[in-house]
Design a protein around this motif. Structure first.
Motif, PDB file in Angstrom:
ATOM      1  N   ARG A 142      21.001 -13.344  15.823  1.00 26.96           N
ATOM      2  CA  ARG A 142      19.768 -13.991  15.388  1.00 26.96           C
ATOM      3  C   ARG A 142      18.669 -12.944  15.243  1.00 26.96           C
ATOM      4  O   ARG A 142      18.246 -12.342  16.231  1.00 26.96           O
ATOM      5  CB  ARG A 142      19.331 -15.070  16.380  1.00 26.96           C
ATOM      6  N   GLU A 143      18.232 -12.724  14.048  1.00 25.79           N
ATOM      7  CA  GLU A 143      17.133 -11.795  13.817  1.00 25.79           C
ATOM      8  C   GLU A 143      15.817 -12.507  14.113  1.00 25.79           C
ATOM      9  O   GLU A 143      15.563 -13.600  13.616  1.00 25.79           O
ATOM     10  CB  GLU A 143      17.152 -11.287  12.369  1.00 25.79           C
ATOM     11  N   THR A 144      15.004 -11.879  14.917  1.00 21.14           N
ATOM     12  CA  THR A 144      13.734 -12.470  15.308  1.00 21.14           C
ATOM     13  C   THR A 144      12.831 -11.386  15.868  1.00 21.14           C
ATOM     14  O   THR A 144      13.279 -10.276  16.160  1.00 21.14           O
ATOM     15  CB  THR A 144      13.948 -13.580  16.365  1.00 21.14           C
ATOM     16  N   ARG A 145      11.570 -11.692  16.012  1.00 19.40           N
ATOM     17  CA  ARG A 145      10.639 -10.724  16.580  1.00 19.40           C
ATOM     18  C   ARG A 145      10.889 -10.632  18.078  1.00 19.40           C
ATOM     19  O   ARG A 145      10.860 -11.640  18.785  1.00 19.40           O
ATOM     20  CB  ARG A 145       9.193 -11.138  16.317  1.00 19.40           C
ATOM     21  N   LEU A 146      11.144  -9.423  18.556  1.00 19.10           N
ATOM     22  CA  LEU A 146      11.414  -9.203  19.968  1.00 19.10           C
ATOM     23  C   LEU A 146      10.478  -8.136  20.511  1.00 19.10           C
ATOM     24  O   LEU A 146      10.461  -7.014  20.016  1.00 19.10           O
ATOM     25  CB  LEU A 146      12.865  -8.759  20.169  1.00 19.10           C
ATOM     26  N   ARG A 147       9.753  -8.499  21.520  1.00 22.72           N
ATOM     27  CA  ARG A 147       8.864  -7.561  22.193  1.00 22.72           C
ATOM     28  C   ARG A 147       9.218  -7.418  23.677  1.00 22.72           C
ATOM     29  O   ARG A 147       9.187  -6.331  24.229  1.00 22.72           O
ATOM     30  CB  ARG A 147       7.410  -8.029  22.039  1.00 22.72           C
ATOM     31  N   THR A 148       9.587  -8.544  24.309  1.00 18.45           N
ATOM     32  CA  THR A 148       9.845  -8.550  25.746  1.00 18.45           C
ATOM     33  C   THR A 148      11.127  -9.318  26.039  1.00 18.45           C
ATOM     34  O   THR A 148      11.343 -10.411  25.500  1.00 18.45           O
ATOM     35  CB  THR A 148       8.675  -9.207  26.510  1.00 18.45           C
ATOM     36  N   ALA A 149      11.988  -8.747  26.872  1.00 17.34           N
ATOM     37  CA  ALA A 149      13.250  -9.385  27.244  1.00 17.34           C
ATOM     38  C   ALA A 149      13.349  -9.506  28.755  1.00 17.34           C
ATOM     39  O   ALA A 149      12.882  -8.644  29.505  1.00 17.34           O
ATOM     40  CB  ALA A 149      14.437  -8.577  26.710  1.00 17.34           C
ATOM     41  N   LEU A 150      13.968 -10.586  29.206  1.00 17.89           N
ATOM     42  CA  LEU A 150      14.247 -10.831  30.619  1.00 17.89           C
ATOM     43  C   LEU A 150      15.748 -10.814  30.821  1.00 17.89           C
ATOM     44  O   LEU A 150      16.488 -11.498  30.113  1.00 17.89           O
ATOM     45  CB  LEU A 150      13.676 -12.183  31.048  1.00 17.89           C
ATOM     46  N   VAL A 151      16.211 -10.014  31.786  1.00 19.72           N
ATOM     47  CA  VAL A 151      17.636  -9.915  32.107  1.00 19.72           C
ATOM     48  C   VAL A 151      17.848 -10.463  33.514  1.00 19.72           C
ATOM     49  O   VAL A 151      17.136 -10.078  34.450  1.00 19.72           O
ATOM     50  CB  VAL A 151      18.129  -8.454  32.029  1.00 19.72           C
ATOM     51  N   LEU A 152      18.824 -11.367  33.659  1.00 17.72           N
ATOM     52  CA  LEU A 152      19.089 -12.017  34.946  1.00 17.72           C
ATOM     53  C   LEU A 152      20.495 -11.699  35.431  1.00 17.72           C
ATOM     54  O   LEU A 152      21.416 -11.511  34.629  1.00 17.72           O
ATOM     55  CB  LEU A 152      18.942 -13.536  34.814  1.00 17.72           C
ATOM     56  N   ALA A 153      20.656 -11.684  36.749  1.00 18.53           N
ATOM     57  CA  ALA A 153      21.982 -11.436  37.328  1.00 18.53           C
ATOM     58  C   ALA A 153      22.077 -12.101  38.690  1.00 18.53           C
ATOM     59  O   ALA A 153      21.106 -12.138  39.445  1.00 18.53           O
ATOM     60  CB  ALA A 153      22.258  -9.944  37.455  1.00 18.53           C
ATOM     61  N   ARG A 154      23.271 -12.619  38.963  1.00 21.13           N
ATOM     62  CA  ARG A 154      23.572 -13.171  40.286  1.00 21.13           C
ATOM     63  C   ARG A 154      24.854 -12.535  40.796  1.00 21.13           C
ATOM     64  O   ARG A 154      25.830 -12.425  40.064  1.00 21.13           O
ATOM     65  CB  ARG A 154      23.774 -14.694  40.214  1.00 21.13           C
ATOM     66  N   GLY A 155      24.846 -12.149  42.064  1.00 23.60           N
ATOM     67  CA  GLY A 155      26.031 -11.552  42.657  1.00 23.60           C
ATOM     68  C   GLY A 155      26.565 -12.394  43.792  1.00 23.60           C
ATOM     69  O   GLY A 155      25.809 -13.123  44.448  1.00 23.60           O
ATOM     70  N   ARG A 156      27.864 -12.308  44.016  1.00 28.04           N
ATOM     71  CA  ARG A 156      28.459 -13.028  45.147  1.00 28.04           C
ATOM     72  C   ARG A 156      27.770 -12.626  46.443  1.00 28.04           C
ATOM     73  O   ARG A 156      27.436 -11.465  46.645  1.00 28.04           O
ATOM     74  CB  ARG A 156      29.948 -12.704  45.252  1.00 28.04           C
ATOM     75  N   GLY A 157      27.576 -13.595  47.303  1.00 29.64           N
ATOM     76  CA  GLY A 157      26.901 -13.336  48.558  1.00 29.64           C
ATOM     77  C   GLY A 157      25.431 -13.701  48.527  1.00 29.64           C
ATOM     78  O   GLY A 157      24.729 -13.521  49.521  1.00 29.64           O
ATOM     79  N   GLY A 158      24.953 -14.198  47.367  1.00 30.45           N
ATOM     80  CA  GLY A 158      23.567 -14.666  47.300  1.00 30.45           C
ATOM     81  C   GLY A 158      22.584 -13.717  46.669  1.00 30.45           C
ATOM     82  O   GLY A 158      21.378 -13.940  46.720  1.00 30.45           O
ATOM     83  N   PHE A 159      23.062 -12.644  46.038  1.00 36.19           N
ATOM     84  CA  PHE A 159      22.165 -11.694  45.387  1.00 36.19           C
ATOM     85  C   PHE A 159      21.639 -12.261  44.063  1.00 36.19           C
ATOM     86  O   PHE A 159      22.392 -12.805  43.262  1.00 36.19           O
ATOM     87  CB  PHE A 159      22.892 -10.381  45.084  1.00 36.19           C
ATOM     88  N   ASN A 160      20.347 -12.112  43.839  1.00 36.48           N
ATOM     89  CA  ASN A 160      19.729 -12.428  42.552  1.00 36.48           C
ATOM     90  C   ASN A 160      18.869 -11.241  42.131  1.00 36.48           C
ATOM     91  O   ASN A 160      18.201 -10.631  42.968  1.00 36.48           O
ATOM     92  CB  ASN A 160      18.815 -13.657  42.642  1.00 36.48           C
ATOM     93  N   ALA A 161      18.892 -10.933  40.850  1.00 42.25           N
ATOM     94  CA  ALA A 161      18.060  -9.837  40.341  1.00 42.25           C
ATOM     95  C   ALA A 161      17.529 -10.210  38.967  1.00 42.25           C
ATOM     96  O   ALA A 161      18.166 -10.954  38.213  1.00 42.25           O
ATOM     97  CB  ALA A 161      18.844  -8.532  40.264  1.00 42.25           C
TER      98      ALA A 161
END
Length: 418
Positions: free
Chosen positions: A390-409
């Motif tokens: 999808r081509e669109t205007r992009l200025r800011t991105a958010l990256v999410l991650a969850r790890g086993r054991g309750g980690f969130n980043a």
């Protein structure tokens, strides 16, 4: 901080732009950044039957493997007996990242460049081979390199040795969240005055011992069709697929990067990590991590142009992430993508690869699709990018991650000035 500590320069932390000037990728779908990115934009899945060992007797039979990687092209013959596959993949990614950044650590002061990587599994394949030698023969046949080749910090250590990186170094172990957590740690080192840090994450455990551990942890798809094995946010999602590889970056002091006229992919402007409570003790805290990262970046949810989701591929986990995104942005409020559906979940390498994809998306102003999933389930109210870029205007991105054991980043990256 006391006045005396400030005067002594102790514990001093300064504001600094954390600019990404180099990217190295070794992952399912491509060895090298541009090769992998082209495959991601095409939405080509690299999930296929396991070839690195005979998986016919296991309930899960598909993986995202790195193909076309010739060890001898990236690692010296002397080093091959000393390293696990994951370290060889990491060395190749680090070399590409430094070359891409056009940064020569030898031309800088001794302690100007450090290395912080994430690894959650260690050198399982190396360790398995040595255990086989021990039990099938005897201790005299166990390699002396077993003492360190299996260790989580082996990637950081070998990268440091190869490139003479004598600055602050370390390793982060937080499963799938590790790639983002390592970048956050590297950013802290820049704020303390380090010139640049090689950072990111990689894991590789497509071997019987690693496979058994992954199966024991649960969540692996046992689908009999690789095209249907890992379907993030899909109504038919039945688990995830394991992958190997990851991405490494050169994270550099922005002022120093500008002084040498380096190409900048983007800037890491916000980082956060949270931990889920014990089972039954409360709600998961992925949403809190996202909010904290946005606050750290000084941006509002309305400023975010795309989200690279954790995308567990498990119905309950997907619903939970979709609810968090809907609460933060509103239902279908922002484009969401999960290019990891082409690679499988790479443990520490997964979130690092997502961060690389986010930076490349900002560079090219295009959102890569989520392979496999045709549309998001009705109970996952996200604007999932599927089918085609999808081509669109992009200025800011958010990256999410969850790890086993309750980690969130969560990490927020901003496009480089044009």
């Amino acid at each position: 901080m006391t006045a005396a500590a400030e005067e002594a320069g102790l514990l001093a932390v300064r504001t600094v732009d954390a600019a990404v000037t180099g990217i190295g990728i070794v992952a399912p779908g491509g060895v090298g950044t541009e090769e992998w990115w082209a495959a991601a934009l095409r939405g080509e899945s690299a999930i296929a039957p396991v070839t690195r060992f005979d998986a016919s007797g296991y309930p899960a039979k598909f993986a995202g493997e790195v193909t076309g990687f010739v060890d001898e092209e990236h690692v010296s013959g002397k080093l091959i007996p000393q390293t696990d596959r994951v370290t060889r993949l990491a060395l190749a990614a680090a070399a590409e990242a430094l070359a891409d950044a056009d940064l020569d650590p030898a031309a800088l002061p001794d302690y100007a460049v450090g290395v912080v990587t994430a690894n959650a599994i260690g050198g399982f394949e190396f360790g398995q081979r040595e255990l086989q030698e021990l039990w099938s023969k005897d201790s005299k046949h166990v390699s002396a390199y077993q003492s360190f080749a299996w260790f989580y910090a082996a990637n950081s250590g070998q990268i440091s040795i190869r490139h003479g990186l004598r600055g602050p170094s370390g390793v982060v172990v937080s499963e799938q969240a590790g790639g983002l957590d390592a970048v956050a740690q590297a950013r802290r080192q820049l704020r303390k005055g380090v010139r640049a840090v090689v950072t990111g994450g990689a894991d590789a455990a497509v071997c019987p011992w690693g496979w058994t551990a992954q199966l024991a942890a649960g969540g692996l798809s046992t689908a009999d069709d690789p095209a249907r094995a890992y379907l993030p946010f899909d109504a038919e999602a039945s688990g995830h697929v394991v992958g190997e590889g990851g991405a490494l970056f050169v994270l550099e002091d922005g002022d120093a990067a500008r002084e040498r006229h380096a190409t900048v992919y983007g800037t890491v402007v916000g980082c956060a990590a949270t931990f889920d409570p014990a089972p039954g003790g409360g709600q998961p805290r992925l949403l809190d991590a996202a909010r904290l990262a946005l606050a750290d970046a000084g941006v509002n949810p309305a400023d975010v142009d795309v989200v690279f989701a954790d995308a567990a591929g498990e119905r309950a986990a997907d619903r939970a992430e979709a609810r968090a995104l809907a609460e933060l942005f509103g239902p279908y409020g922002v484009p969401v993508t999960a290019p990891k559906a082409m690679t499988g979940r790479l443990v520490s390498g997964g979130s690092a690869l997502d961060l690389a994809a986010a930076l490349l998306a900002l560079r090219d102003q295009v959102v890569p699709p989520t392979p496999g999933t045709a549309r998001a389930a009705d109970d996952c109210p996200v604007d999932l990018v599927t089918g085609a870029p999808r081509e669109t205007r992009l200025r800011t991105a958010l990256v999410l991650a969850r790890g086993r054991g309750g980690f969130n980043a969560a990490t927020v990256v901003r496009a480089a000035a044009r």
